[in-house]
Design a protein around this motif. Structure first.
Motif, short mmCIF file in Angstrom:
data_model
loop_
_atom_site.label_atom_id
_atom_site.label_comp_id
_atom_site.label_asym_id
_atom_site.label_seq_id
_atom_site.Cartn_x
_atom_site.Cartn_y
_atom_site.Cartn_z
N ASP A 146 0.95 -1.37 -0.01
CA ASP A 146 0.06 -0.21 -0.08
C ASP A 146 0.84 1.27 -0.11
N VAL A 147 0.46 2.50 -0.80
CA VAL A 147 1.21 3.40 -0.69
C VAL A 147 0.42 4.57 0.30
N LEU A 148 1.04 5.22 1.13
CA LEU A 148 0.40 6.08 2.25
C LEU A 148 0.99 7.50 1.71
N PHE A 163 4.93 7.25 0.99
CA PHE A 163 5.73 6.08 1.24
C PHE A 163 4.97 4.77 1.09
N THR A 164 5.81 3.73 0.59
CA THR A 164 5.06 2.55 0.40
C THR A 164 5.52 1.70 1.37
N VAL A 165 4.72 0.94 1.82
CA VAL A 165 4.76 -0.34 2.90
C VAL A 165 5.44 -1.48 2.26
N TYR A 213 -4.11 1.63 -3.16
CA TYR A 213 -4.49 0.27 -2.27
C TYR A 213 -3.85 -0.94 -3.10
N ALA A 214 -3.48 -1.81 -2.62
CA ALA A 214 -2.47 -2.79 -3.34
C ALA A 214 -2.72 -4.17 -2.47
N PRO A 227 -12.25 -10.54 -15.94
CA PRO A 227 -11.89 -11.26 -14.85
C PRO A 227 -10.54 -10.80 -14.45
N GLY A 228 -10.22 -11.44 -13.31
CA GLY A 228 -9.07 -11.32 -12.90
C GLY A 228 -8.87 -10.88 -11.55
N ARG A 229 -7.90 -10.06 -11.04
CA ARG A 229 -7.63 -9.55 -9.59
C ARG A 229 -8.07 -8.40 -9.54
N LYS A 230 -9.08 -8.07 -8.41
CA LYS A 230 -9.72 -6.93 -8.11
C LYS A 230 -9.43 -6.62 -6.76
N ILE A 231 -9.34 -5.10 -6.62
CA ILE A 231 -8.60 -4.65 -5.32
C ILE A 231 -9.61 -4.13 -4.32
#
Length: 379
Positions: A146-148, A163-165, A213-214, A227-231
């Protein structure tokens, strides 16, 4: 002289002497008071004059500083406030105050007498097997990648606030010193942790938001155009939100949700209660079409748990049909009567002993479509 005359004369003389002494004493006191009074008045006048002179000098300087080129005296005009910056600062401060007033319960956290939050910094993300509560649709717990966006109110530097976690759930924020374990924490909890760690500012107002969001994702396949990955942007979202993002085909009829450690959930897409099922990170969703309605049946009645019309398929046996109908309600040696249409539309019946079928003494008869099964209990 006679003695009486002498005594009178002495008394008169003594009275005159006493009066003279009183007059002299009064004159001395009056003269001393008169002498001191002008001196005091003079000193008071000098002091008052000094004060007035100083006050006039100060006022004169102020007037001179405030006067324009024409010598006229006016008050200085205050600078116009920067309404844009003031509004943005106020917005960030309100966001920060809200975060302070609504600190969520932190794993391993305790409150001190001053209402400060003390973190053990050993928080772990919630288990995916935990019951899904409707409150999960209102919160988001930060995870890896996640990017904050971290901002300090009043500190408008040129350095990036993003900043990226890390993969291990650690956040590197220079002003906080050592790396922080933030996985499983909300943005309000991270802001509270940073306020404790940042030392170069006194009581800094820290505002933390998620820019990208990741970490929370589901997979969707089947009768969908995308289809595929959904956040996910929350801990849980309704199924219909994922279906809308995946663009479900019109012929889709149901969705099967597979969750680790849980039994699959089958949702009828035409039922609004089913499509409101909450989906969480890690779920796998398979969208399928509506199964074709069976066109062939058999019928069962009598001492059976679930009588009625049942779907038929080729190769169906008598014992399979009884199990699909909930089993018999009578004794195990019940008599089973099978009736089917014969030549000229007449029914042909056969009786079977269920105990002998179950013990293998006689074969398990294969049914035909349209067969009528009657379970006759033994008296």
């Amino acid at each position: 002289m006679r003695p009486g005359t002498i005594m009178k004369t002495l008394i008169i003389a003594t009275s005159v002497l006493i009066a003279a002494m009183a007059t002299a004493t009064s004159g001395q006191v009056k003269s001393v008071a008169s002498a001191n009074k002008p001196a005091a008045s003079k000193s008071s006048a000098v002091n008052q004059s000094s004060v007035n002179t100083t006050r006039a000098r100060v006022l004169g300087n102020d007037a001179k500083a405030a006067s324009g080129n024409n010598g006229s005296t006016s008050l200085p005009t205050p600078p116009k406030p920067d309404l844009k910056n003031h509004t943005e600062t106020a917005r960030l401060r309100r966001t920060n105050e809200d975060a302070e007033q609504r600190p969520a319960k932190l794993p391993g956290a305790s409150r001190t007498a001053s209402n400060n939050i003390s973190l053990s910094n050993n928080a772990t993300p919630p288990s995916t097997n935990a019951p899904v509560s409707p409150a999960a649709t209102q919160i988001y717990r930060v995870g890896a990648n996640d990017v904050l966006d971290i901002q300090i109110v009043g500190n408008s530097g040129k350095d990036s606030t993003l900043f990226t976690v890390g993969e291990r759930g650690l956040l590197e924020y220079p002003l906080a010193g050592d790396t922080l374990a933030v996985v499983g924490l909300t943005t309000a909890e991270i802001a509270a942790l940073l306020r404790q760690r940042i030392k170069i500012f006194e009581n800094p107002a820290v505002v933390v938001t998620v820019r990208d969001y990741a970490s929370h994702a589901v997979m969707i396949t089947g009768f969908v155009a995308a289809p595929g990955r959904k956040i996910l942007h929350r801990e849980a979202v309704p199924l219909y939100a994922i279906l809308a993002e995946a663009l479900v085909f019109p012929e889709a009829g149901r969705a099967t949700i597979t969750r680790p450690g849980k039994a699959p959930i089958v949702a009828d897409l035409k039922d609004s209660n089913h499509t409101s099922t909450l989906v969480i990170a890690g779920d796998v969703i398979k969208v399928s079409g509506v199964p074709p309605a069976p066109s062939e049946f058999f019928f069962v009645g009598g001492a059976i748990s679930s009588p009625g019309q049942k779907p038929y398929h080729s190769g169906l046996t008598l014992t399979q049909a009884l199990l699909a109908s909930g089993g018999t309600t009578g004794k195990a040696d019940a008599r089973i009567r099978i009736s089917r249409l014969g030549p000229k539309g007449r029914l042909i019946t056969e009786d079977h002993n269920l105990r002998k079928i179950q013990t293998g003494k006689i074969p398990d008869p294969v049914l035909e479509k349209g067969d009528r099964i009657e379970v006759i209990p033994v008296n």
